[in-house]
Design a protein around this motif. Structure first.
Motif, short mmCIF file in Angstrom:
data_model
loop_
_atom_site.label_atom_id
_atom_site.label_comp_id
_atom_site.label_asym_id
_atom_site.label_seq_id
_atom_site.Cartn_x
_atom_site.Cartn_y
_atom_site.Cartn_z
N LYS A 42 33.32 63.48 68.78
CA LYS A 42 31.74 64.21 67.82
C LYS A 42 30.95 63.11 67.06
O LYS A 42 30.79 63.56 65.83
N ASP A 43 30.88 61.99 67.93
CA ASP A 43 29.89 60.96 67.04
C ASP A 43 28.83 61.06 67.94
O ASP A 43 28.67 60.10 68.81
N PRO A 44 27.76 61.89 67.65
CA PRO A 44 26.54 61.82 68.52
C PRO A 44 25.46 60.63 68.84
O PRO A 44 25.16 60.11 69.68
N GLU A 45 25.53 59.87 67.58
CA GLU A 45 24.79 58.53 67.55
C GLU A 45 25.51 57.61 68.56
O GLU A 45 24.95 56.96 69.31
N VAL A 70 19.88 66.03 75.33
CA VAL A 70 20.43 67.15 74.67
C VAL A 70 20.69 66.76 73.36
O VAL A 70 20.62 67.53 72.32
N VAL A 71 21.64 65.71 73.42
CA VAL A 71 22.31 65.26 72.04
C VAL A 71 21.00 64.41 71.06
O VAL A 71 20.95 64.89 69.88
N MET A 72 19.92 64.00 71.84
CA MET A 72 18.73 63.76 70.96
C MET A 72 17.97 64.86 70.40
O MET A 72 17.67 64.49 69.00
N LYS A 73 17.72 65.79 71.15
CA LYS A 73 17.26 66.97 70.69
C LYS A 73 18.03 67.54 69.32
O LYS A 73 17.50 68.18 68.36
N GLN A 74 19.42 67.41 69.40
CA GLN A 74 20.26 68.01 68.15
C GLN A 74 20.00 67.24 67.18
O GLN A 74 19.92 67.66 66.07
N LEU A 75 19.80 65.92 67.33
CA LEU A 75 19.68 64.83 66.01
C LEU A 75 17.88 64.78 65.72
O LEU A 75 17.73 64.06 64.96
N ARG A 77 15.59 64.01 67.55
CA ARG A 77 14.93 62.84 68.02
C ARG A 77 14.11 63.44 69.40
O ARG A 77 14.67 62.79 70.46
N THR A 78 13.56 64.41 69.39
CA THR A 78 13.13 65.21 70.51
C THR A 78 11.83 64.16 71.27
O THR A 78 11.94 64.10 72.59
N GLU A 79 10.99 63.44 70.53
CA GLU A 79 10.00 62.86 71.19
C GLU A 79 10.65 61.66 71.76
O GLU A 79 10.17 61.41 73.12
N GLU A 80 11.64 60.81 71.55
CA GLU A 80 12.54 59.93 72.08
C GLU A 80 13.18 60.53 73.26
O GLU A 80 13.14 59.80 74.33
N ALA A 81 13.70 61.73 73.38
CA ALA A 81 14.24 62.36 74.53
C ALA A 81 13.26 62.45 75.35
O ALA A 81 13.43 62.41 76.56
N ILE A 82 11.85 62.84 75.17
CA ILE A 82 11.18 63.23 76.22
C ILE A 82 10.64 61.85 76.97
O ILE A 82 10.38 61.76 78.15
N GLU A 83 10.45 60.89 76.16
CA GLU A 83 10.00 59.65 76.83
C GLU A 83 11.03 59.03 77.68
O GLU A 83 10.86 58.36 78.59
N ALA A 84 12.41 59.14 77.18
CA ALA A 84 13.52 58.67 78.10
C ALA A 84 13.45 59.35 79.47
O ALA A 84 13.68 58.72 80.45
N VAL A 103 14.76 70.75 81.30
CA VAL A 103 15.08 69.90 80.03
C VAL A 103 13.88 69.74 79.45
O VAL A 103 13.77 69.61 77.95
N LEU A 104 12.70 69.07 80.10
CA LEU A 104 11.72 68.60 79.52
C LEU A 104 11.15 69.87 78.85
O LEU A 104 10.41 69.74 77.72
N VAL A 105 10.99 71.12 79.48
CA VAL A 105 10.28 72.25 78.92
C VAL A 105 10.88 72.57 77.73
O VAL A 105 10.17 73.03 76.78
N ASP A 106 12.18 72.42 77.54
CA ASP A 106 12.99 72.83 76.30
C ASP A 106 12.50 71.96 75.20
O ASP A 106 12.41 72.25 74.19
#
Length: 296
Positions: A42-45, A70-75, A77-84, A103-106
């Motif tokens: 349970k260490d998301p980073e 999904v993990v980035m969204k929880q933290l 870090r949504t913009e970073e997740a989108i770019e990834a 996933v992108l829509v979410d």
């Protein structure tokens, strides 16, 4: 030696049990290590770092990319997740693109990128009426909360339309939201979409139409109408209706925001799935006189 052997055997059993309890895949690659850190430690980073390693190593890239998002969204870090996802989805198979779009829509919804969300939902609907969704099959296997189930193309269309309606409500463009909610209800009706449709009508000061839609929920005429959450929401909307005066004359109608080719594509679905219904919904006839004013 015997004690050491017993410890190794016990360690293997504990590791196997951990895989079962936490649903961590077996193996020792970067992706498996990332999942172990995410679900067991349970260490998301740290999990994100390992998911990056899995992607760079080509180890289960599709799963690593989606899980990392999904993990980035929880933290937050949504913009970073989108770019990834945008940057690395080309490394994934054609079959995985639909799930990556989901996933992108979410993610777009999470960070308030409404226009991007609308554009992607429209694209997903276009793939459906062009026969390219689900790899041309009528159903697909989906997964939610660890459980697998079958989804039909009709159910998926209604779900996407409902999401599109909700996105238009955030604009707020209640006329466009009404159009897609009505089409969603024609395909796969339920109480939740009916409540949202009722709210769209309320926002347009069409109170009697709203009342009729909401009462269908309260009278149990729709799937899901017996659920407490749906009934409570319908009752709240009905109470809200009681406080309104007769509707004023509507002026300065907002743009519909639905392109003609997009509407025509949805009409094709209606012809296929609801052949006994009118080709175009009444809303299109009602707004046709204002066509020049609408931003189609």
């Amino acid at each position: 030696m015997e004690g050491s052997s017993m410890k190794m055997s016990r360690g293997k059993k504990e590791k196997k049990l951990s895989h079962v309890i936490h649903k961590v895949p077996s193996g020792d690659g970067p992706y498996v290590r990332a999942k172990h850190v995410q679900l067991v430690e349970k260490d998301p980073e740290a999990a994100i770092v390992l998911f990056w390693k899995a992607i760079n190593a080509g180890d289960k890239v599709e799963s690593a990319l989606k899980d990392m998002a999904v993990v980035m969204k929880q933290l937050e870090r949504t913009e970073e997740a989108i770019e990834a996802i945008k940057s690395f989805r080309s490394l994934c198979s054609k079959q995985s693109q639909e799930s990556l779009d989901n996933v992108l829509v979410d993610l777009y919804k999470k960070c308030g990128k409404i226009d991007e969300q609308i554009a992607l939902l429209k694209q997903k609907l276009r793939l459906i009426y062009q026969g390219e969704a689900f790899n041309g099959k009528p159903t697909k296997t989906a997964r939610s909360h660890g459980k697998k189930f079958r989804v039909s193309i009709k159910q998926e269309s209604s779900r996407i339309l409902a999401n599109l309606g909700w996105a238009y409500m955030q604009k707020p463009n209640y006329m466009a939201a009404e159009v897609v909610y009505r089409k969603a209800q024609m395909i796969d009706p339920d109480a939740n979409k009916a409540c949202n449709l009722g709210l769209c009508l309320i926002k347009q000061a069409r109170y009697e139409e709203a009342r009729s839609v909401i009462q269908d929920v309260l009278h149990g005429k729709l799937p899901g109408a017996k659920e407490i959450k749906s009934r409570n929401r319908a009752e709240e909307l009905l109470m809200e209706l009681e406080s309104f005066q007769p509707p004023p004359l509507l002026l300065n109608l907002p743009g519909l925001g639905l392109e003609d080719d997009f509407v025509d594509g949805l009409d094709k679905l209606m012809n296929e799935w609801a052949p006994n219904r009118s080709r175009r919904l009444p809303i299109f006839e009602e707004i046709s006189q204002f066509r020049d004013q609408l931003a189609c």
